[in-house]
Design a protein around this motif. Structure first.
Motif, PDB file in Angstrom:
ATOM      1  N   ILE A 167      83.086 -17.906  21.162  1.00 51.35           N
ATOM      2  CA  ILE A 167      82.723 -17.607  19.786  1.00 51.35           C
ATOM      3  C   ILE A 167      81.605 -18.531  19.317  1.00 51.35           C
ATOM      4  O   ILE A 167      80.564 -18.094  18.825  1.00 51.35           O
ATOM      5  CB  ILE A 167      83.952 -17.742  18.864  1.00 51.35           C
ATOM      6  N   ASP A 168      81.828 -19.813  19.481  1.00 52.02           N
ATOM      7  CA  ASP A 168      80.812 -20.782  19.083  1.00 52.02           C
ATOM      8  C   ASP A 168      79.523 -20.529  19.856  1.00 52.02           C
ATOM      9  O   ASP A 168      78.433 -20.642  19.322  1.00 52.02           O
ATOM     10  CB  ASP A 168      81.292 -22.201  19.366  1.00 52.02           C
ATOM     11  N   LYS A 169      79.710 -20.188  21.115  1.00 53.79           N
ATOM     12  CA  LYS A 169      78.546 -19.953  21.957  1.00 53.79           C
ATOM     13  C   LYS A 169      77.709 -18.821  21.371  1.00 53.79           C
ATOM     14  O   LYS A 169      76.482 -18.924  21.294  1.00 53.79           O
ATOM     15  CB  LYS A 169      79.012 -19.588  23.374  1.00 53.79           C
ATOM     16  N   ALA A 170      78.380 -17.769  20.949  1.00 48.52           N
ATOM     17  CA  ALA A 170      77.669 -16.635  20.361  1.00 48.52           C
ATOM     18  C   ALA A 170      76.875 -17.076  19.138  1.00 48.52           C
ATOM     19  O   ALA A 170      75.710 -16.690  18.963  1.00 48.52           O
ATOM     20  CB  ALA A 170      78.668 -15.546  19.973  1.00 48.52           C
ATOM     21  N   LEU A 171      77.503 -17.894  18.323  1.00 49.91           N
ATOM     22  CA  LEU A 171      76.835 -18.357  17.105  1.00 49.91           C
ATOM     23  C   LEU A 171      75.615 -19.220  17.436  1.00 49.91           C
ATOM     24  O   LEU A 171      74.535 -19.035  16.847  1.00 49.91           O
ATOM     25  CB  LEU A 171      77.826 -19.149  16.246  1.00 49.91           C
ATOM     26  N   VAL A 172      75.786 -20.119  18.374  1.00 52.11           N
ATOM     27  CA  VAL A 172      74.658 -20.964  18.775  1.00 52.11           C
ATOM     28  C   VAL A 172      73.491 -20.104  19.254  1.00 52.11           C
ATOM     29  O   VAL A 172      72.323 -20.365  18.907  1.00 52.11           O
ATOM     30  CB  VAL A 172      75.085 -21.958  19.883  1.00 52.11           C
ATOM     31  N   GLU A 173      73.803 -19.080  20.008  1.00 51.30           N
ATOM     32  CA  GLU A 173      72.741 -18.217  20.533  1.00 51.30           C
ATOM     33  C   GLU A 173      71.987 -17.487  19.423  1.00 51.30           C
ATOM     34  O   GLU A 173      70.759 -17.373  19.477  1.00 51.30           O
ATOM     35  CB  GLU A 173      73.339 -17.205  21.524  1.00 51.30           C
ATOM     36  N   ILE A 174      72.732 -17.012  18.449  1.00 54.45           N
ATOM     37  CA  ILE A 174      72.070 -16.362  17.307  1.00 54.45           C
ATOM     38  C   ILE A 174      71.094 -17.323  16.637  1.00 54.45           C
ATOM     39  O   ILE A 174      69.946 -16.973  16.334  1.00 54.45           O
ATOM     40  CB  ILE A 174      73.105 -15.891  16.259  1.00 54.45           C
ATOM     41  N   LEU A 175      71.571 -18.539  16.437  1.00 55.15           N
ATOM     42  CA  LEU A 175      70.728 -19.528  15.757  1.00 55.15           C
ATOM     43  C   LEU A 175      69.490 -19.866  16.588  1.00 55.15           C
ATOM     44  O   LEU A 175      68.378 -19.959  16.059  1.00 55.15           O
ATOM     45  CB  LEU A 175      71.544 -20.788  15.461  1.00 55.15           C
ATOM     46  N   GLU A 176      69.705 -20.032  17.878  1.00 51.85           N
ATOM     47  CA  GLU A 176      68.561 -20.339  18.761  1.00 51.85           C
ATOM     48  C   GLU A 176      67.508 -19.236  18.680  1.00 51.85           C
ATOM     49  O   GLU A 176      66.309 -19.506  18.579  1.00 51.85           O
ATOM     50  CB  GLU A 176      69.044 -20.484  20.215  1.00 51.85           C
ATOM     51  N   ARG A 177      68.008 -18.020  18.712  1.00 53.61           N
ATOM     52  CA  ARG A 177      67.100 -16.885  18.654  1.00 53.61           C
ATOM     53  C   ARG A 177      66.332 -16.864  17.335  1.00 53.61           C
ATOM     54  O   ARG A 177      65.118 -16.657  17.307  1.00 53.61           O
ATOM     55  CB  ARG A 177      67.896 -15.587  18.829  1.00 53.61           C
ATOM     56  N   GLY A 178      67.082 -17.128  16.254  1.00 53.94           N
ATOM     57  CA  GLY A 178      66.446 -17.112  14.939  1.00 53.94           C
ATOM     58  C   GLY A 178      65.375 -18.176  14.788  1.00 53.94           C
ATOM     59  O   GLY A 178      64.322 -17.939  14.174  1.00 53.94           O
ATOM     60  N   VAL A 179      65.629 -19.333  15.354  1.00 52.87           N
ATOM     61  CA  VAL A 179      64.637 -20.412  15.280  1.00 52.87           C
ATOM     62  C   VAL A 179      63.409 -20.039  16.109  1.00 52.87           C
ATOM     63  O   VAL A 179      62.265 -20.220  15.679  1.00 52.87           O
ATOM     64  CB  VAL A 179      65.244 -21.748  15.790  1.00 52.87           C
ATOM     65  N   ALA A 180      63.672 -19.490  17.300  1.00 52.75           N
ATOM     66  CA  ALA A 180      62.567 -19.083  18.183  1.00 52.75           C
ATOM     67  C   ALA A 180      61.717 -18.003  17.524  1.00 52.75           C
ATOM     68  O   ALA A 180      60.487 -18.051  17.555  1.00 52.75           O
ATOM     69  CB  ALA A 180      63.138 -18.582  19.509  1.00 52.75           C
TER      70      ALA A 180
ATOM     71  N   ALA B 153      62.503 -16.603  12.177  1.00 57.94           N
ATOM     72  CA  ALA B 153      63.258 -16.066  11.047  1.00 57.94           C
ATOM     73  C   ALA B 153      64.036 -17.178  10.358  1.00 57.94           C
ATOM     74  O   ALA B 153      64.216 -17.166   9.131  1.00 57.94           O
ATOM     75  CB  ALA B 153      64.209 -14.972  11.526  1.00 57.94           C
ATOM     76  N   PHE B 154      64.508 -18.117  11.147  1.00 59.77           N
ATOM     77  CA  PHE B 154      65.243 -19.261  10.583  1.00 59.77           C
ATOM     78  C   PHE B 154      64.351 -20.493  10.576  1.00 59.77           C
ATOM     79  O   PHE B 154      63.384 -20.594  11.330  1.00 59.77           O
ATOM     80  CB  PHE B 154      66.497 -19.558  11.410  1.00 59.77           C
ATOM     81  N   ARG B 155      64.699 -21.441   9.731  1.00 67.57           N
ATOM     82  CA  ARG B 155      63.945 -22.693   9.682  1.00 67.57           C
ATOM     83  C   ARG B 155      64.273 -23.553  10.903  1.00 67.57           C
ATOM     84  O   ARG B 155      65.166 -23.239  11.684  1.00 67.57           O
ATOM     85  CB  ARG B 155      64.253 -23.432   8.387  1.00 67.57           C
ATOM     86  N   GLN B 156      63.605 -24.668  11.013  1.00 65.02           N
ATOM     87  CA  GLN B 156      63.798 -25.552  12.158  1.00 65.02           C
ATOM     88  C   GLN B 156      65.114 -26.314  12.028  1.00 65.02           C
ATOM     89  O   GLN B 156      65.162 -27.450  11.562  1.00 65.02           O
ATOM     90  CB  GLN B 156      62.649 -26.555  12.253  1.00 65.02           C
ATOM     91  N   LEU B 157      66.178 -25.691  12.492  1.00 67.56           N
ATOM     92  CA  LEU B 157      67.474 -26.360  12.425  1.00 67.56           C
ATOM     93  C   LEU B 157      67.991 -26.631  13.833  1.00 67.56           C
ATOM     94  O   LEU B 157      67.520 -26.025  14.799  1.00 67.56           O
ATOM     95  CB  LEU B 157      68.474 -25.480  11.658  1.00 67.56           C
ATOM     96  N   ASP B 158      68.951 -27.524  13.934  1.00 69.56           N
ATOM     97  CA  ASP B 158      69.570 -27.772  15.240  1.00 69.56           C
ATOM     98  C   ASP B 158      70.704 -26.765  15.426  1.00 69.56           C
ATOM     99  O   ASP B 158      71.677 -26.769  14.664  1.00 69.56           O
ATOM    100  CB  ASP B 158      70.118 -29.190  15.317  1.00 69.56           C
ATOM    101  N   PRO B 159      70.596 -25.890  16.425  1.00 74.81           N
ATOM    102  CA  PRO B 159      71.579 -24.806  16.581  1.00 74.81           C
ATOM    103  C   PRO B 159      73.009 -25.324  16.776  1.00 74.81           C
ATOM    104  O   PRO B 159      73.946 -24.763  16.197  1.00 74.81           O
ATOM    105  CB  PRO B 159      71.086 -24.070  17.832  1.00 74.81           C
ATOM    106  N   PHE B 160      73.144 -26.348  17.562  1.00 75.07           N
ATOM    107  CA  PHE B 160      74.490 -26.875  17.833  1.00 75.07           C
ATOM    108  C   PHE B 160      75.140 -27.420  16.565  1.00 75.07           C
ATOM    109  O   PHE B 160      76.229 -27.002  16.163  1.00 75.07           O
ATOM    110  CB  PHE B 160      74.394 -27.971  18.900  1.00 75.07           C
ATOM    111  N   GLN B 161      74.453 -28.332  15.911  1.00 78.47           N
ATOM    112  CA  GLN B 161      74.971 -28.913  14.683  1.00 78.47           C
ATOM    113  C   GLN B 161      75.196 -27.844  13.617  1.00 78.47           C
ATOM    114  O   GLN B 161      76.207 -27.840  12.915  1.00 78.47           O
ATOM    115  CB  GLN B 161      73.979 -29.953  14.141  1.00 78.47           C
TER     116      GLN B 161
END
Lengths: 215, 215
Positions: free
Chosen positions: A139-152, A155-163
């Motif tokens: 589950i967490d893994k899925a969320l991290v991946e979404i965030l990574e994609r968004g940063v790349a 669409a998302f700001r420069q955030l740390d996906p893990f944190q």
DNA sequence: GTCTATACGAGGATAGAC
DNA sequence: GTCTATCCTCGTATAGAC
């Protein structure tokens, strides 16, 4: 109880002796107890008392307290696991994927508000051993991946996906863990009412989406 | 231990018999144990073992397990309470006030990472009885007020202050509660290292500020 | 399958020597 | 103030009747 003259057919004693039903009530009561106290502090007597069945039934069906605990963990996590496996987010934009993910997660815990507490007890008391094995980590893994994609994507700001994944989970789940404390806040609302849960979901999603979006 | 020929002055036996020191080590060990297990599941033997002093010292200084628990709660919350009282946020803009509040809160838990766990055991196990009495509620109250002010001013978007306060606390504190589970995520970082705590604070603040700000 | 009664161990708390 | 030895309650788990 002594005189049940009507009972002429002893063929079906289902109402009184039903393995499935007995296991079910035990599981339900155990879920409550373990959510509140965790494995060690939970009392088998308390569980039995809530069900009405004899304490020894726990040992008959689940071998021992630990066995019952494992059964509860499995049952509690199954919904979440299944939900997360059916998500299929890769074809969505990061923002849509995140919203879909959050909605699914929040629906899940709304259906079973005790899950976060159970997870919490596992995390602190048992160092998350079950959590590890159960691959709820996916589950967490899925969320991290979404965030990574968004940063790349930008669409998302420069955030740390893990944190950020941790913080986002916190935004969603803290409500359920903190209920014991929160309820004392001067405001007479039932925190687990349908309306409040709905509002919590909306507010959490709004906060998170606004929080990750690029300004 | 039998032959300490050097010990010529029995005047000061402080190194061996020191009330203050003994209480301190007991409290420290107890804090750890209670954070991990809560009141019921905590073992006085485990606490004593960690300190090296005899188990009976606990009862000598703190009357019983409950007394020790109360002492730990008091000590753990004092920093947070003091911090929140010195905040004085009314003369700041909502956004500045919020940032100052979050920084103070995050510093506080960084100094005592076990506090969130202790609070939550209290919340779920004891229905937050201590939390209620200790007026730690004042912290949440302060946060709700900031949010209300921000919404009124127009600096923040149309959010529900009560719900958002909870979610914001979750964003800050979940990290510490979930450590047991989080640590299994494949990434070999020490979650409580200075660097990671610093990063967590920054990420949490960024997420929250972006999340409440008006678009 | 379900109950009652009980064995047994773990852990909280105390007594008393030093 | 600190320790060791001990008491006794509480709670897990089992035995055995129904």
């Amino acid at each position: 109880m002594a005189s049940r003259a009507k009972a002429e057919k002893p063929l079906n004693t289902k109402q009184v002796r039903d393995a499935e039903a007995t296991q079910a009530v035990i599981l339900a009561a155990a879920e409550e107890e373990f959510a509140k106290h965790g494995l060690t502090a939970a009392r088998t007597e308390a569980i039995a008392a809530k069900t009405g069945v004899a304490k020894s039934m726990i040992y008959y069906y689940f071998k021992d307290k630990e066995g019952l605990y494992q059964a509860v963990l499995k049952r509690s996590h199954s919904d979440l696991l299944q939900t997360s496996q059916q998500l299929d987010l890769d074809h969505l934009s990061p923002e849509s994927a995140l919203e879909k993910f959050l909605t699914a997660l929040l629906d899940c815990v709304a259906r079973n508000p005790k899950l976060p507490m159970i997870m919490f007890h596992e995390a602190v008391q048992n160092q998350g051993q079950y959590y590890k094995r159960s691959s709820s980590l996916s589950i967490d893994k899925a969320l991290v991946e979404i965030l990574e994609r968004g940063v790349a994507t930008g669409a998302f700001r420069q955030l740390d996906p893990f944190q950020s994944a941790i913080n986002i989970m916190g935004t969603c789940l803290f409500y359920f863990i903190g209920i014991g404390n929160i309820q004392h806040y001067p405001q007479g609302k039932r925190l687990l009412s349908k309306a409040m849960l709905e509002q919590h979901s909306q507010e959490a999603i709004a906060l998170i989406l606004a929080g990750v979006r690029k300004a």
